[in-house]
Design a protein around this motif. Structure first.
Motif, mmCIF file in Angstrom:
data_model
loop_
_atom_site.group_PDB
_atom_site.id
_atom_site.type_symbol
_atom_site.label_atom_id
_atom_site.label_comp_id
_atom_site.label_asym_id
_atom_site.label_seq_id
_atom_site.Cartn_x
_atom_site.Cartn_y
_atom_site.Cartn_z
ATOM 1 N N ALA A 120 11.095 -21.492 -15.797
ATOM 2 C CA ALA A 120 11.502 -21.202 -14.741
ATOM 3 C C ALA A 120 10.272 -20.791 -13.867
ATOM 4 N N VAL A 121 9.778 -21.259 -12.697
ATOM 5 C CA VAL A 121 8.996 -21.161 -11.835
ATOM 6 C C VAL A 121 9.055 -20.799 -10.745
ATOM 7 N N CYS A 122 8.360 -19.640 -10.275
ATOM 8 C CA CYS A 122 8.554 -19.112 -8.891
ATOM 9 C C CYS A 122 7.117 -18.810 -8.228
ATOM 10 N N PHE A 123 7.032 -19.124 -6.907
ATOM 11 C CA PHE A 123 5.943 -18.802 -6.285
ATOM 12 C C PHE A 123 6.283 -17.230 -5.575
ATOM 13 N N VAL A 124 4.952 -16.514 -5.806
ATOM 14 C CA VAL A 124 5.203 -15.007 -5.299
ATOM 15 C C VAL A 124 4.310 -14.997 -4.333
ATOM 16 N N SER A 125 4.635 -14.350 -3.049
ATOM 17 C CA SER A 125 3.705 -14.298 -2.064
ATOM 18 C C SER A 125 3.805 -12.956 -1.335
ATOM 19 N N CYS A 126 2.963 -12.530 -0.442
ATOM 20 C CA CYS A 126 3.096 -11.382 0.501
ATOM 21 C C CYS A 126 2.879 -11.777 1.821
ATOM 22 N N PRO A 127 3.761 -12.382 2.625
ATOM 23 C CA PRO A 127 3.602 -12.803 3.840
ATOM 24 C C PRO A 127 3.165 -11.887 5.010
ATOM 25 N N SER A 128 3.377 -10.478 4.784
ATOM 26 C CA SER A 128 2.786 -9.454 5.606
ATOM 27 C C SER A 128 1.311 -9.109 5.375
ATOM 28 N N VAL A 129 0.754 -9.841 4.504
ATOM 29 C CA VAL A 129 -0.610 -9.442 4.227
ATOM 30 C C VAL A 129 -1.342 -10.852 4.165
ATOM 31 N N PRO A 130 -1.658 -11.809 5.443
ATOM 32 C CA PRO A 130 -2.241 -12.923 5.098
ATOM 33 C C PRO A 130 -3.384 -13.266 4.153
ATOM 34 N N THR A 131 -4.036 -12.444 3.903
ATOM 35 C CA THR A 131 -5.130 -12.566 3.051
ATOM 36 C C THR A 131 -4.793 -12.609 1.503
ATOM 37 N N VAL B 254 0.770 -16.631 -5.661
ATOM 38 C CA VAL B 254 0.501 -16.726 -7.288
ATOM 39 C C VAL B 254 1.730 -17.327 -7.698
ATOM 40 N N LEU B 255 1.737 -17.854 -8.992
ATOM 41 C CA LEU B 255 2.858 -18.553 -9.523
ATOM 42 C C LEU B 255 3.264 -17.808 -10.656
ATOM 43 N N LEU B 256 4.443 -17.473 -10.833
ATOM 44 C CA LEU B 256 5.001 -16.822 -11.799
ATOM 45 C C LEU B 256 5.981 -17.829 -12.742
ATOM 46 N N ARG B 257 5.574 -17.871 -14.134
ATOM 47 C CA ARG B 257 6.127 -18.823 -14.800
ATOM 48 C C ARG B 257 6.854 -17.944 -16.007
ATOM 49 N N ILE B 258 8.403 -18.255 -16.039
ATOM 50 C CA ILE B 258 9.070 -17.340 -17.169
ATOM 51 C C ILE B 258 9.509 -18.564 -18.088
ATOM 52 N N SER C 250 14.060 -20.442 -26.182
ATOM 53 C CA SER C 250 13.604 -21.378 -27.030
ATOM 54 C C SER C 250 12.584 -22.314 -26.837
ATOM 55 N N SER C 251 11.979 -22.163 -25.568
ATOM 56 C CA SER C 251 10.908 -23.218 -25.595
ATOM 57 C C SER C 251 9.813 -22.821 -26.453
ATOM 58 N N SER C 252 9.535 -21.874 -27.103
ATOM 59 C CA SER C 252 8.463 -21.503 -28.121
ATOM 60 C C SER C 252 8.718 -22.434 -29.328
ATOM 61 N N ASN C 253 10.038 -23.098 -29.546
ATOM 62 C CA ASN C 253 10.059 -23.876 -30.390
ATOM 63 C C ASN C 253 9.425 -25.118 -30.220
ATOM 64 N N LEU C 254 9.219 -25.455 -28.871
ATOM 65 C CA LEU C 254 8.442 -26.926 -28.522
ATOM 66 C C LEU C 254 7.047 -26.667 -28.279
ATOM 67 N N THR D 37 -0.121 -11.964 -18.572
ATOM 68 C CA THR D 37 0.928 -12.594 -19.567
ATOM 69 C C THR D 37 1.901 -11.518 -19.739
ATOM 70 N N PHE D 38 2.985 -11.643 -20.225
ATOM 71 C CA PHE D 38 4.064 -10.802 -20.639
ATOM 72 C C PHE D 38 4.786 -11.671 -21.806
ATOM 73 N N GLU D 39 5.773 -10.662 -22.390
ATOM 74 C CA GLU D 39 6.386 -11.599 -23.512
ATOM 75 C C GLU D 39 6.743 -12.687 -23.233
ATOM 76 N N ASN D 40 7.553 -13.080 -22.088
ATOM 77 C CA ASN D 40 8.406 -14.277 -21.968
ATOM 78 C C ASN D 40 7.691 -14.942 -20.785
ATOM 79 N N GLY D 41 6.477 -14.694 -20.449
ATOM 80 C CA GLY D 41 5.974 -15.413 -19.099
ATOM 81 C C GLY D 41 4.531 -15.152 -19.037
ATOM 82 N N ARG D 42 4.231 -15.673 -17.717
ATOM 83 C CA ARG D 42 2.636 -15.443 -17.311
ATOM 84 C C ARG D 42 2.577 -15.302 -15.908
ATOM 85 N N VAL D 43 1.467 -14.919 -15.162
ATOM 86 C CA VAL D 43 1.171 -15.079 -13.908
ATOM 87 C C VAL D 43 0.164 -15.859 -13.681
ATOM 88 N N GLU D 44 -0.063 -16.672 -12.887
ATOM 89 C CA GLU D 44 -1.196 -17.642 -12.831
ATOM 90 C C GLU D 44 -1.605 -18.100 -11.294
#
Length: 183
Positions: free
Chosen positions: A33-44, A48-52, A56-60, A86-93
């Motif tokens: 599952a992929v999400c974009f995470v932003s903070c519109p109130s702070v333009p600078t 980032v991309l949150l990947r969960i 069972s994807s670790s089987n692949l 990184t965290f147990e079932n994903g990462r922020v990149e």
């Protein structure tokens, strides 16, 4: 979890509040599952991309191996996204804001040259640095080498079948000399 993301953590010691963040789920991912995470109130603050990771994807995919490859590519070669955490079932990149190229853009000589240059950089990556093999063995009989040989064998038979189609010009076949290529 505390992440050291440029712009996100340098807000005069403030903690980013959940209400300030915008999370947008992206479709089309096969194993995550992929999400974009932003903070519109702070333009600078960059998105980032949150990947969960999917169930069972670790089987692949070996996640530790994947993270090692991404780390080596980004830190040593400047290729691909930086992993911020990184965290147990994903990462922020790192997120690259980009658009998919059209067929016409792909045929543009300048754009094609840029793509070729980046692909050449990727092909110059020292596989031994990623796979942790020794130069004496050159990684012989490790997983990726066996898979590459298998893929080549499967591809070469399909290519030979295509070349044997009646519609393929005899002069083209002769100029290609597929047997020499395979050898």
């Amino acid at each position: 979890m505390t992440l050291q993301i440029p712009g996100w953590c340098a807000r005069l010691g403030e903690t980013m509040k959940l209400e300030q963040m915008k999370i947008y789920k992206v479709s089309g991912s096969l194993t995550n599952a992929v999400c974009f995470v932003s903070c519109p109130s702070v333009p600078t603050v960059k998105t980032v991309l949150l990947r969960i990771y999917g169930p069972s994807s670790s089987n692949l995919i070996s996640r530790p191996r994947e993270l090692n490859i991404l780390h080596v590519l980004s830190s040593r070669y400047g290729i691909g996204p930086r992993i911020y955490g990184t965290f147990e079932n994903g990462r922020v990149e790192e997120y690259f804001d980009a658009l998919a190229l059209t067929a016409a853009q792909l045929r543009d000589p300048t754009i094609s040259a840029w793509i070729g240059a980046r692909k050449a950089e990727l092909h110059r990556v020292d596989i031994e640095a990623i796979e942790k093999t020794r130069s004496g063995t050159r990684g012989e009989n490790v997983e990726w080498e066996i898979a590459a040989r298998k893929n080549f064998q499967e591809w070469s038979q399909s290519a030979r079948d295509v070349l044997n189609l009646p519609s393929v010009n005899a002069n083209y076949k002769k100029a290609l000399d597929f047997d020499l290529f395979i050898k």
